[in-house]
Scaffold this motif. Structure first.
Motif, short mmCIF file in Angstrom:
data_model
loop_
_atom_site.label_atom_id
_atom_site.label_comp_id
_atom_site.label_asym_id
_atom_site.label_seq_id
_atom_site.Cartn_x
_atom_site.Cartn_y
_atom_site.Cartn_z
N ALA A 75 0.83 -1.21 0.00
CA ALA A 75 0.00 0.00 0.00
C ALA A 75 0.87 1.26 0.00
CB ALA A 75 -0.94 -0.01 1.20
N MET A 76 1.94 1.26 0.77
CA MET A 76 2.84 2.42 0.84
C MET A 76 3.57 2.64 -0.48
SD MET A 76 3.04 4.33 3.49
CE MET A 76 2.00 4.30 4.91
N VAL A 77 4.02 1.57 -1.12
CA VAL A 77 4.67 1.71 -2.42
C VAL A 77 3.67 2.29 -3.42
CG1 VAL A 77 5.66 0.46 -4.39
CG2 VAL A 77 6.44 -0.04 -2.06
N GLY A 78 2.44 1.79 -3.38
CA GLY A 78 1.40 2.31 -4.27
C GLY A 78 1.13 3.78 -4.02
N GLU A 79 1.16 4.18 -2.76
CA GLU A 79 0.88 5.57 -2.38
C GLU A 79 2.04 6.50 -2.72
OE1 GLU A 79 0.54 7.89 1.85
OE2 GLU A 79 -0.64 6.05 1.65
N THR A 80 3.26 6.06 -2.46
CA THR A 80 4.43 6.94 -2.61
C THR A 80 5.15 6.83 -3.94
OG1 THR A 80 5.98 5.33 -1.67
CG2 THR A 80 4.85 6.82 -0.11
N GLY A 81 5.02 5.68 -4.61
CA GLY A 81 5.77 5.47 -5.85
C GLY A 81 7.25 5.24 -5.60
N SER A 82 7.59 4.87 -4.35
CA SER A 82 8.99 4.71 -3.98
C SER A 82 9.14 3.65 -2.89
CB SER A 82 9.52 6.05 -3.46
OG SER A 82 10.74 5.89 -2.78
N ILE A 83 10.05 2.71 -3.12
CA ILE A 83 10.35 1.71 -2.09
C ILE A 83 11.05 2.40 -0.92
CG2 ILE A 83 11.69 -0.36 -1.54
CD1 ILE A 83 11.30 -1.15 -4.54
N ASN A 84 11.97 3.31 -1.22
CA ASN A 84 12.70 4.00 -0.17
C ASN A 84 11.76 4.81 0.73
OD1 ASN A 84 15.18 4.67 1.12
ND2 ASN A 84 15.11 6.67 0.13
N GLU A 85 10.86 5.55 0.14
CA GLU A 85 9.92 6.37 0.92
C GLU A 85 8.95 5.48 1.70
OE1 GLU A 85 8.05 9.67 2.62
OE2 GLU A 85 10.03 9.40 1.74
N ALA A 86 8.48 4.41 1.09
CA ALA A 86 7.60 3.48 1.79
C ALA A 86 8.31 2.90 3.00
CB ALA A 86 7.15 2.37 0.84
#
Length: 123
Positions: free
Chosen positions: A36-47
């Motif tokens: 869900a976080m990757v989908g929201e942020t578009g970034s593995i690092n930010e997730a």
């Protein structure tokens, strides 16, 4: 959200489903949150940062999920001039949605028993 900052309800019901494939946990609450976080942020690092985990840990979890399913759930592009990033594939979006539906159905199925059990807990 960083786990150390989460508020814990004094009384609550937490159901923890895990989907296994061979010896691997293909999907569980943490991996679903990561998707869900990757989908929201578009970034593995930010997730990973938002979840309070290292990039390496997040990357390993994504590799495990991608290995367990017929099609990858997350695709990633390296950074650089083009910027890089990550996104959920169609399969990733479908898996995330199905897991969330199963989770909601589990809560609904447990609702009556949970109301009775809650009456037996200390306040």
């Amino acid at each position: 959200m960083n786990k150390s900052k989460r508020k814990v309800a004094p009384i609550g019901l937490r159901l923890r489903m895990r989907v296994t494939w061979r010896e691997e946990i293909a999907l569980g609450p943490g991996k679903v949150e990561l998707l869900a976080m990757v989908g929201e942020t578009g970034s593995i690092n930010e997730a990973a940062r938002r979840m309070g985990m290292s990039y390496m840990r997040a990357w390993l979890l994504i590799q495990t999920m991608n290995k367990c399913f017929k099609k990858p759930l997350v695709t990633a592009a390296r950074g650089g001039a083009a910027g890089g990033g990550a996104k959920l594939t169609a399969a990733g979006k479908r898996v995330l949605g199905l897991y969330q539906q199963m989770e909601q159905a589990s809560f609904k199925a447990a609702e009556t028993d949970w109301k009775e059990l809650r009456k037996l807990l200390r306040e």
